[in-house]
Design a protein around this motif. Structure first.
Motif, mmCIF file in Angstrom:
data_model
loop_
_atom_site.group_PDB
_atom_site.id
_atom_site.type_symbol
_atom_site.label_atom_id
_atom_site.label_comp_id
_atom_site.label_asym_id
_atom_site.label_seq_id
_atom_site.Cartn_x
_atom_site.Cartn_y
_atom_site.Cartn_z
ATOM 1 N N UNK A 158 0.854 -1.192 0.000
ATOM 2 C CA UNK A 158 0.000 0.000 0.000
ATOM 3 C C UNK A 158 0.891 1.242 0.000
ATOM 4 N N UNK A 159 0.614 2.182 -0.887
ATOM 5 C CA UNK A 159 1.489 3.358 -0.961
ATOM 6 C C UNK A 159 1.255 4.354 0.174
ATOM 7 N N UNK A 160 2.192 5.232 0.322
ATOM 8 C CA UNK A 160 2.025 6.384 1.206
ATOM 9 C C UNK A 160 1.046 7.324 0.493
ATOM 10 N N UNK A 161 -0.030 7.687 1.205
ATOM 11 C CA UNK A 161 -0.999 8.595 0.588
ATOM 12 C C UNK A 161 -0.647 10.041 0.912
ATOM 13 N N UNK A 162 -1.318 10.942 0.220
ATOM 14 C CA UNK A 162 -1.004 12.356 0.404
ATOM 15 C C UNK A 162 -1.591 12.909 1.702
ATOM 16 N N UNK A 163 -2.431 12.101 2.363
ATOM 17 C CA UNK A 163 -2.985 12.528 3.656
ATOM 18 C C UNK A 163 -3.298 11.291 4.496
ATOM 19 N N UNK A 164 -3.647 11.514 5.787
ATOM 20 C CA UNK A 164 -3.965 10.367 6.643
ATOM 21 C C UNK A 164 -5.293 9.739 6.224
ATOM 22 N N UNK A 165 -5.527 8.539 6.761
ATOM 23 C CA UNK A 165 -6.669 7.757 6.278
ATOM 24 C C UNK A 165 -7.821 7.858 7.273
ATOM 25 N N UNK A 166 -8.794 8.704 6.936
ATOM 26 C CA UNK A 166 -10.028 8.769 7.720
ATOM 27 C C UNK A 166 -11.188 8.928 6.745
ATOM 28 N N UNK B 287 -14.267 7.317 1.909
ATOM 29 C CA UNK B 287 -13.591 7.468 0.604
ATOM 30 C C UNK B 287 -12.096 7.141 0.684
ATOM 31 N N UNK B 288 -11.407 7.588 1.738
ATOM 32 C CA UNK B 288 -9.983 7.266 1.884
ATOM 33 C C UNK B 288 -9.813 5.771 2.169
ATOM 34 N N UNK B 289 -10.671 5.224 3.032
ATOM 35 C CA UNK B 289 -10.604 3.797 3.364
ATOM 36 C C UNK B 289 -10.738 2.965 2.090
ATOM 37 N N UNK B 290 -11.625 3.395 1.211
ATOM 38 C CA UNK B 290 -11.838 2.611 -0.018
ATOM 39 C C UNK B 290 -10.604 2.685 -0.916
ATOM 40 N N UNK B 291 -9.880 3.781 -0.891
ATOM 41 C CA UNK B 291 -8.639 3.864 -1.686
ATOM 42 C C UNK B 291 -7.591 2.877 -1.161
ATOM 43 N N UNK B 292 -7.510 2.759 0.165
ATOM 44 C CA UNK B 292 -6.564 1.790 0.748
ATOM 45 C C UNK B 292 -6.986 0.374 0.356
ATOM 46 N N UNK B 293 -8.303 0.116 0.430
ATOM 47 C CA UNK B 293 -8.818 -1.227 0.112
ATOM 48 C C UNK B 293 -8.457 -1.636 -1.311
ATOM 49 N N UNK B 294 -8.455 -0.667 -2.225
ATOM 50 C CA UNK B 294 -8.112 -0.982 -3.614
ATOM 51 C C UNK B 294 -6.725 -1.615 -3.726
ATOM 52 N N UNK B 295 -5.798 -1.118 -2.940
ATOM 53 C CA UNK B 295 -4.434 -1.683 -2.984
ATOM 54 C C UNK B 295 -4.346 -2.971 -2.173
ATOM 55 N N UNK B 296 -5.026 -2.962 -1.048
ATOM 56 C CA UNK B 296 -4.907 -4.070 -0.108
ATOM 57 C C UNK B 296 -5.579 -5.329 -0.639
#
Ligand SMILES: Nc1ncnc2c1ncn2[C@@H]1O[C@H](COP(=O)(O)OP(=O)(O)OP(=O)(O)O)[C@@H](O)[C@H]1O
Ligand SMILES: [Mg+2]
Length: 307
Positions: free
Chosen positions: A285-293, A296-305
């Motif tokens: 999972x990449x480093x994102x441009x902001x923290x995960x809250x 919508x952000x959770x779903x971006x992490x899920x895409x990689x995970x």
């Protein structure tokens, strides 16, 4: 279960996998015993100590309030002593004993462990995602055999200490000795529950444990040590998930010296991780441009995970 050192992304990945599975139509509970209420933060909803709270279709989250559990636990013990001994009110010494016993660290762990067993044994969901506290502590929760021994030890000691009150009670209330069966029954009940949850938690068919790591020297070393310990406790290790990887394509862009250094450093660690963990690294999972809250952000992490 997601394990790993503090702050590497256990809660983030728990939420992301929960989100993914819920979207696939499974009923999911993401739960934690973390007093820091991180699930409340990531789902942006105050769920602490409120039981399972619905986050979206199929997705529920629960944060166990340990203090509340301890209090409930103490009340239960008080009630049991009252019932077993036929006291109306508890003598002050017993109250003092219960207060002292609950102040010891093992009491907190027992109460939390008990709450986790409740959740797992109830079987209300298709998937349970246990968002663990940082490593050292998590190991304690997971080491079922040890916890079980600690339990029996605790109860036996309690039983011995209660013998004194037994005598007092016999004088006060009745002549016969205390009902041994009540205590034995309690022990067997506890043993049953612990064995049931232990079976689930160590069953490879039903449980998966993932280590979260990041490309940093110290983390690689600590993860290796921890993995060894966990395997000794028969935790069904399924693999590693790599978090906070700086995107490689940055290298081809105009970037400051500082970032270039970080990227070179990371390359070195990534090579080390490939060497050490090989194909046990299941996702990156990449480093994102902001923290995960937020979802919508959770779903971006899920895409990689979960891809
Ligand atoms: N890939 C990422 N990109 C950007 N921020 C991230 C990423 N992964 C995690 N974070 C942020 O890092 C912080 C720590 O993550 P998280 O709370 O998931 O860690 P943890 O392992 O659960 O920590 P703890 O051990 O305290 O429970 C959070 O603020 C989270 O939003
Ligand atoms: Mg966390």
């Amino acid at each position: 279960m997601f394990g790993g050192k503090g702050g590497l992304g256990k809660t983030t990945f728990s939420a992301a996998v929960g989100y993914y599975l819920a979207q696939q139509g499974h009923k999911v509970l993401v739960f934690s015993v973390d007093p820091q209420a991180s699930l409340s933060d990531i789902f942006q909803k105050n769920i602490f100590g409120k039981g399972p709270v619905q986050i979206m279709d199929n997705l529920y989250a629960q944060e166990i309030d340990a203090d509340q559990r301890i209090k409930a636990y103490q009340d239960e013990i008080r009630q049991k002593i009252r019932d077993m001994y036929g006291f109306k009110d508890l003598p002050e010494e017993v109250e003092t004993y219960i207060a002292a016993a609950s102040a010891e660290p093992a009491m907190e762990e027992s109460a939390i462990f008990d709450a986790v067993v409740d959740i797992v044994v109830a079987g209300d969901y298709d998937y349970y995602i246990y968002d663990l506290v940082p490593l050292g502590h998590a190991l304690y929760y997971l080491s079922m055999a040890t916890v079980y021994d600690a339990w029996i030890e605790k109860i036996t000691t309690l039983r011995e200490q209660m013998r004194e009150y037994d005598q007092v009670a016999a004088h006060l209330q009745r002549d016969e000795a205390m009902d041994e069966d009540a205590i034995l029954g309690e022990l067997l009940y506890i043993k049953d529950r612990i064995q049931a949850s232990s079976r689930i938690l160590t069953d490879r068919e039903r449980t998966a444990f993932f280590f979260v790591l990041v490309p940093e020297e110290m983390i690689i070393l600590d993860t290796l040590k921890a993995a060894e310990l966990f395997s000794r406790f028969k935790v069904p290790m399924s693999g590693y998930v790599l978090n906070r990887v700086l995107p490689e394509e940055l290298k081809t862009q105009e970037i400051p010296e500082f970032l270039r250094h970080r990227l070179e450093n990371q390359e070195h660690h990534l090579a080390r991780i490939r060497e050490t963990f090989g194909n046990q690294v299941l996702a990156q999972v990449p480093e994102f441009e902001r923290d995960i809250t937020g979802l919508p952000m959770i779903s971006r992490v899920a895409e990689f995970l979960c891809k």
